[in-house]
Motif scaffolding. Structure first.
Motif, PDB file in Angstrom:
ATOM      1  N   GLU A   8      44.065  -8.040 -10.942  1.00 38.43           N
ATOM      2  CA  GLU A   8      44.791  -7.861 -10.314  1.00 38.43           C
ATOM      3  C   GLU A   8      44.035  -6.187  -9.231  1.00 38.43           C
ATOM      4  O   GLU A   8      44.339  -5.321  -9.928  1.00 38.43           O
ATOM      5  N   PRO A   9      43.725  -6.493  -7.996  1.00 41.23           N
ATOM      6  CA  PRO A   9      42.458  -7.681  -7.287  1.00 41.23           C
ATOM      7  C   PRO A   9      41.670  -7.990  -8.235  1.00 41.23           C
ATOM      8  O   PRO A   9      41.033  -7.131  -9.063  1.00 41.23           O
ATOM      9  N   PHE A  10      40.872  -9.258  -8.384  1.00 36.58           N
ATOM     10  CA  PHE A  10      39.648  -9.580  -8.799  1.00 36.58           C
ATOM     11  C   PHE A  10      38.529  -8.626  -8.056  1.00 36.58           C
ATOM     12  O   PHE A  10      37.664  -8.532  -9.196  1.00 36.58           O
TER      13      PHE A  10
ATOM     14  N   THR B   9      42.137 -14.093 -16.495  1.00 36.16           N
ATOM     15  CA  THR B   9      41.170 -13.671 -15.666  1.00 36.16           C
ATOM     16  C   THR B   9      41.272 -12.882 -16.167  1.00 36.16           C
ATOM     17  O   THR B   9      41.703 -11.957 -16.438  1.00 36.16           O
TER      18      THR B   9
ATOM     19  N   ARG C 101      38.409  -5.113  -8.478  1.00 32.22           N
ATOM     20  CA  ARG C 101      38.544  -4.521  -8.787  1.00 32.22           C
ATOM     21  C   ARG C 101      38.016  -4.029 -10.335  1.00 32.22           C
ATOM     22  O   ARG C 101      37.704  -5.481 -11.005  1.00 32.22           O
TER      23      ARG C 101
ATOM     24  N   ARG D 181      47.383 -15.529 -18.692  1.00 28.38           N
ATOM     25  CA  ARG D 181      45.828 -15.189 -17.920  1.00 28.38           C
ATOM     26  C   ARG D 181      45.245 -14.971 -18.877  1.00 28.38           C
ATOM     27  O   ARG D 181      44.974 -13.886 -19.651  1.00 28.38           O
TER      28      ARG D 181
END
Length: 152
Positions: free
Chosen positions: A32-34, A29, A36, A27
């Motif tokens: 989760e969620p982006f 990125t 936040r 990962r």
């Protein structure tokens, strides 16, 4: 079989393969969620021992072995050139920038640094102690040559 059924099966196969690859890939990125927000990780310490590192491949731009925080590098100033420009290397003892930086895209020699080579940080980066985000299996070219059995 009906054509739309074949395309549906092909699509399902692609989605399954994509899901499998997504599980194997690390990962990269954010949270989760982006949406936040999270605090940025601390900046990694730069290696500032002034030791020139061996390049990993031919034509690799050299790494910067010293601190560059606060260096001016914009349209009006380039702090790198105060040591690495040809006329300052004798007093600074810094390596001179490559003669290719004084050539235009057609290979014509210029009186100063080419505008397309003026932004040093486009190619040269400081070395840090950061751990890789993904596993790296890179093997230096010389190591590959040493591994090959000699043919007679």
């Amino acid at each position: 079989m009906r054509p739309y059924l074949l395309s549906g099966l092909a699509c399902a196969a692609c989605l399954a393969a994509g899901a499998l690859l997504a599980q194997e890939a690390p990962r990269l990125t954010g949270p989760e969620p982006f949406t936040r927000e999270t605090p940025a990780p601390p900046m990694q310490r730069q290696v500032t021992d002034d030791v020139r590192r061996m390049r990993n491949y031919p034509d690799q731009p050299p790494l910067i072995p010293h601190a560059i925080e606060g260096y001016a590098l914009d349209l009006n100033a380039n702090k790198c050139l105060s040591c690495h420009a040809r006329k300052f290397t004798e007093q600074s003892q810094a390596p001179m920038i490559s003669v290719t930086h004084y050539q235009d895209r057609d290979g014509n020699t210029l009186g100063g640094v080419s505008p397309r080579r003026y932004s040093c940080l486009a190619c040269h980066v400081p070395q840090t102690g950061a751990k890789p985000l993904v596993p790296n299996t890179f093997v230096d070219m010389d190591a590959l040559v040493e591994r090959e059995p000699r043919r007679r």
